[in-house]
Design an enzyme around this catalytic site. Sequence first.
Site, short mmCIF file in Angstrom:
data_model
loop_
_atom_site.label_atom_id
_atom_site.label_comp_id
_atom_site.label_asym_id
_atom_site.label_seq_id
_atom_site.Cartn_x
_atom_site.Cartn_y
_atom_site.Cartn_z
N GLY A 200 1.24 -1.11 -0.17
CA GLY A 200 0.16 -0.19 0.47
C GLY A 200 0.72 0.78 0.30
O GLY A 200 2.37 1.00 -0.32
N ILE B 299 2.27 2.58 2.76
CA ILE B 299 3.56 2.43 3.28
C ILE B 299 4.04 1.51 2.45
O ILE B 299 5.67 2.08 2.21
CB ILE B 299 3.32 1.93 4.37
CG1 ILE B 299 2.48 3.50 5.23
CG2 ILE B 299 4.20 2.00 5.92
CD1 ILE B 299 2.36 2.87 6.86
N ARG C 255 -2.06 -8.05 -1.75
CA ARG C 255 -3.53 -8.29 -2.42
C ARG C 255 -3.32 -8.61 -3.95
O ARG C 255 -3.93 -9.01 -4.65
CB ARG C 255 -3.98 -7.92 -1.76
CG ARG C 255 -4.89 -9.02 -0.65
CD ARG C 255 -5.87 -8.10 0.29
NE ARG C 255 -5.67 -6.75 0.21
CZ ARG C 255 -6.17 -5.42 0.31
NH1 ARG C 255 -7.24 -6.04 0.61
NH2 ARG C 255 -5.57 -4.71 0.52
N ARG D 38 1.82 -4.42 12.76
CA ARG D 38 1.01 -4.17 14.04
C ARG D 38 1.18 -5.89 14.54
O ARG D 38 1.99 -6.44 13.68
CB ARG D 38 -1.01 -5.12 13.56
CG ARG D 38 -1.71 -3.10 13.37
CD ARG D 38 -1.70 -2.79 14.29
NE ARG D 38 -2.46 -1.87 14.12
CZ ARG D 38 -1.86 -0.49 13.83
NH1 ARG D 38 -0.49 -0.40 13.92
NH2 ARG D 38 -2.56 0.55 13.68
N GLU E 48 1.08 -4.30 23.79
CA GLU E 48 2.11 -2.80 23.82
C GLU E 48 1.35 -2.17 24.96
O GLU E 48 0.05 -1.68 24.95
CB GLU E 48 1.78 -1.99 22.09
CG GLU E 48 2.06 -2.69 21.19
CD GLU E 48 1.88 -1.56 19.98
OE1 GLU E 48 1.18 -1.05 19.97
OE2 GLU E 48 2.23 -2.65 19.29
N HIS F 208 6.37 1.64 18.81
CA HIS F 208 5.08 2.21 18.19
C HIS F 208 4.61 3.63 17.81
O HIS F 208 4.20 4.56 18.08
CB HIS F 208 3.46 1.59 18.88
CG HIS F 208 2.22 1.47 17.37
ND1 HIS F 208 1.52 0.29 17.81
CD2 HIS F 208 1.71 2.29 16.39
CE1 HIS F 208 0.81 0.70 16.57
NE2 HIS F 208 0.97 1.90 15.68
N ILE F 209 6.16 3.92 17.10
CA ILE F 209 6.13 5.24 16.93
C ILE F 209 6.41 5.83 15.21
O ILE F 209 7.02 6.40 15.22
CB ILE F 209 7.39 6.17 17.45
CG1 ILE F 209 8.37 5.07 17.02
CG2 ILE F 209 7.09 5.72 19.45
CD1 ILE F 209 10.10 5.19 17.81
N GLY F 210 5.84 4.89 14.52
CA GLY F 210 5.58 5.13 12.95
C GLY F 210 5.81 6.28 12.65
O GLY F 210 5.92 7.06 11.84
O1 LIG Z 1 -2.87 3.67 12.51
C1 LIG Z 1 -1.63 3.73 12.41
O2 LIG Z 1 -1.06 4.96 10.78
C2 LIG Z 1 -0.12 3.81 13.16
O3 LIG Z 1 -0.39 2.55 14.22
C3 LIG Z 1 -0.51 5.25 14.18
O4 LIG Z 1 0.35 6.39 14.52
#
Ligand SMILES: O=C(O)[C@H](O)CO
Length: 335
Positions: free
Chosen positions: A160, A162, A182, A244, A273, A299-301
């Site tokens: 996607g 990202i 997919r 995730r 988490e 979880h700091i993306g």
């Molecule tokens: O879902 C998302 O984009 C991240 O996990 C939240 O910042």
Amino acid sequence: MEDQDLPGVLVSGFEGPSGICKDHVGELQKYFNLITMQDLLENKTQVGPKIQAAYIWNRKPAIDQELLQSLPALKIVANAGAGLDHLDLKLIASFGVKVANTPQAVSSPTADMGMALLLAAARRVVEGHQLATSPDTKSFSTNWLGQEVTGSTLGIIGMGSIGYKVAQRARAFEMNILYHNRKRRKSEEEEAVGATYCERLDDLLQRSDFVMLAMSLTPQTQRLIGRRELRLMKPTAILVNIGRGLLVDQDALVEALQTGVIGAAALDVSYPEPLPSLPHLYFRDHPLLKLKNVTLTPHIGSATHQARWQMMENLIGSILASLNGLPIPNEVLLK
Ligand SMILES: O=C(O)[C@H](O)CO
């Protein structure tokens, strides 16, 4: 306009890890009367009917049937981030409530984070920092080596926005890029980043030096990477997860890292988490926290000032559009 005349927007709270960003409060208050979950719980009948939007930050507040029933004027659930696995979209739609999210704001910083983790794990940056700052200079050895990134093969699962941005970045590192998704991307999009489609996930796993998980969590992708998939990977392979935690069977991953089935992992996400999430535990003893071949981030993306501000602005735009009966930017449509 008085605060009270502004549309009521439900937020989880102002404090703590699930509170909204402190720097954003003043901006949000220009448009909305912010009502916290605490306010709602203390005075449901008075406050509930004033709430027209729910502002979801760090997956909070949780939107369930009981909450939806107590908010008769709710028009929109505005969710910060791209992932929607914490929202029951069908349930929300059954109340006639719309959903919006912020995919554009998070894609670049999350892709940056993916590359940061890949590089950190490959070049053992965290261990290197510990060595460099340790008073014990004898522990440094010339055999302390990492993996070369340039020219290696990266397998991206989930192409996607990202995943695609990861590919754009990886191209600059002269990586060979494989991807599994997919839906196959258009050939011009593949060519632009030099990515090769692997219809079979197994192929990608067997051929990659780095495997990057960049897909969303759905019933189909839950525990996609299990014991069998880990065994298909190279013994030197590095698994990077920016999606995730539940995309991976975490017990199988621990075992694979302990027994050399794969080389290392770099994880921005886990389950729970943080690890472990039990608040009564005074010490943190999850095996992933102790392994030297694991690099963990909390979880700091999307955790940059710029992205978080843009997420807030996008959510304000979506809420205002919905309250004014206009097309909602970034509306999430039920498939
Ligand atoms: O879902 C998302 O984009 C991240 O996990 C939240 O910042």
